[in-house]
Design a protein around this motif. Structure first.
Motif, PDB file in Angstrom:
ATOM      1  N   PHE A 171      55.285 -15.391  29.534  1.00  0.00           N
ATOM      2  CA  PHE A 171      54.448 -15.424  28.331  1.00  0.00           C
ATOM      3  C   PHE A 171      54.267 -14.018  27.777  1.00  0.00           C
ATOM      4  N   ASP A 204      52.146 -11.568  30.155  1.00  0.00           N
ATOM      5  CA  ASP A 204      50.867 -12.056  30.668  1.00  0.00           C
ATOM      6  C   ASP A 204      51.000 -12.451  32.138  1.00  0.00           C
ATOM      7  N   ARG A 232      49.666 -16.333  32.903  1.00  0.00           N
ATOM      8  CA  ARG A 232      50.384 -17.518  32.417  1.00  0.00           C
ATOM      9  C   ARG A 232      51.880 -17.472  32.721  1.00  0.00           C
ATOM     10  N   SER A 233      52.331 -16.367  33.263  1.00  0.00           N
ATOM     11  CA  SER A 233      53.758 -16.237  33.596  1.00  0.00           C
ATOM     12  C   SER A 233      53.989 -16.596  35.063  1.00  0.00           C
TER      13      SER A 233
END
Length: 444
Positions: free
Chosen positions: A318, A331, A334-335
């Motif tokens: 992300f 990120d 979220r990654s």
């Protein structure tokens, strides 16, 4: 693509839509190429003798008495070592004023590799971007998307990956990119002196949208040549898969197919999986790794395109703007790289896993501290230190403009731990601290 002597010419088109036309014909194969009124087309549906063709440049101006010639083969790419350093359009024709490729013609869009011939991915592939290599380490043969908002510099990120990645060949598949982005890629690769290991297939906004459907298969066919025939590690960069899916939707809707979620065709999952499953690690050493940009509509991760992509791929990366430093970062929350455990601490330093986990945990503590500020609570000394750490961590390790080796990334994290935290606060094993870290021995 030219016609040859003794090819049958059809002169009656029964049905025409904005992107397709249909006629009666026998002995035609699925995905076979054709020429309709001097425009390239491809068979997309066969019902008995009724053959439906998608016309890449659109059907405007095509009369019902147009000449239609079937070419007897699916789209093809001439492969060879001369592909390196070249730019091609969606049909595999040069757009860099260079000569045509004199090589073996291979039909694109073939099947993915049989699982029996695959080897479990186990080799590290570095990108030079700390937010990827440190926290979301990639493995050869992996398939992973970049999720990004349309206003984020994802093409610049892909260009940086192309220049920094430790791979034998980099293959770029650009779909619906602007002419400015095309020139950006071309000039950057040439000026960096890396053009000889990069191959590009490009469809710009000035080209017909349906042509985008050919680009990923062209890129992956070239990748298969170098991975299989030359035993090379190939990194395929695809941008933007959302525009690819939009082209699928255009053809589907104009064929009067019932749309699925978000107006996407019901075959979207299969269409995407057919491409992503080309990622592979071969036992003899060659590999194909795929990184593909998927732009999000209003940040909506539940849209059909990213939703289906997430089921197919092995993680996601992300991009987001970090307001504290004014830069775009990868990120860490979220990654995810689902295959990183195959290489971190094995192909990288033994302290890599614990350093990675400690840094992300402390970054999360900083996010909690910021929530305290928003809700009017007082901050502890530890909270203040985590906030300062998070700013430095984002600037020195998460920002996409950071280009350092993995060992330097890990050393940079140790430096930040030493600056802001005690041994106990990091939670890292004492044996690793003694060997790699020089943390303060006293409590902050």
């Amino acid at each position: 693509m030219k016609t040859t002597a003794f090819q049958k010419i059809h002169t009656k088109v029964d049905r025409i839509t904005k992107a397709t036309c249909a006629l009666m014909a026998k002995g035609v194969g699925n995905e076979e190429m054709a020429i309709v009124n001097d425009r390239l087309a491809q068979v997309v549906k066969i019902e008995g003798d009724l053959v439906t063709l998608q016309v890449f440049a659109g059907t405007e101006g095509i009369p019902t008495n147009s000449e239609v010639v079937f070419l007897g083969h699916a789209p093809q790419l001439a492969v060879g070592d001369d592909l390196a350093g070249r730019f091609f359009n969606a049909y595999g024709h040069p757009i860099d004023r260079g000569p045509e490729i004199d090589g073996k013609l291979i039909e694109i869009g073939g099947p993915s590799v049989n699982p029996v011939r695959r080897k479990q991915p186990s080799e590290l592939i570095t990108t030079g971007i700390a937010g990827i290599d440190l926290n979301n380490t990639l493995v050869t043969g992996q398939k992973i998307p970049f999720f990004a908002d349309p206003d984020q510099p994802y093409n610049q990120v892909m260009a940086m990956v192309a220049l920094r990645a430790k791979a034998d060949k980099i293959i770029l598949g650009g779909m619906g990119i602007t002419n400015d982005d095309y020139l950006f890629f071309k000039n950057l690769f040439e000026n960096a002196g890396a053009i000889d290991r990069i191959i590009s297939f490009v469809n710009t906004t000035e080209n017909p949208p349906v042509e985008r459907l050919l680009v990923p298969d062209m890129a992956l066919t070239a990748a298969e040549y170098f991975a299989v025939e030359k035993n090379q590690n190939v990194l395929v960069l695809l941008t933007d898969m959302t525009l690819y899916a939009d082209a699928l939707s255009i053809v589907s809707n104009r064929m009067d197919q019932i749309p699925s979620k978000d107006s996407m065709p019901g075959s979207l999952y299969s269409d995407l999986a057919k491409l992503y499953e080309k990622a592979v690690q071969f036992p003899n050493g060659g590999s194909i790794t795929i990184i593909a940009v998927t732009t999000l509509s209003g940040g909506d991760i539940t849209h059909a395109i990213p939703d289906n992509t997430g089921y197919i791929t092995e993680g996601q990366l992300f991009l987001r703007k970090e307001t504290d430093i004014g830069k775009v970062i990868v990120d860490p929350f979220r990654s995810l790289s689902r295959l990183k455990q195959l290489v971190i601490g094995k192909k990288t330093r033994e302290d890599h896993p614990q350093v990675m986990n400690a840094a992300i945990r402390l970054y999360a503590d900083a996010a909690n501290a910021k929530t305290k500020i928003e809700n009017g609570f007082d901050l502890t000394d530890y909270d203040k230190r985590t906030i300062s750490f998070a700013k430095d961590y984002a600037n020195e390790l998460l920002a996409i403009d950071v280009n350092i080796e993995i060992d330097t990334m890990i050393d940079t994290a140790w430096k930040l731990f030493n600056k802001y935290f005690s041994n106990a606060e990091t939670g890292i094993k004492a044996s690793l601290i003694e060997k790699y870290g020089t943390l303060n021995k006293t409590e902050h």
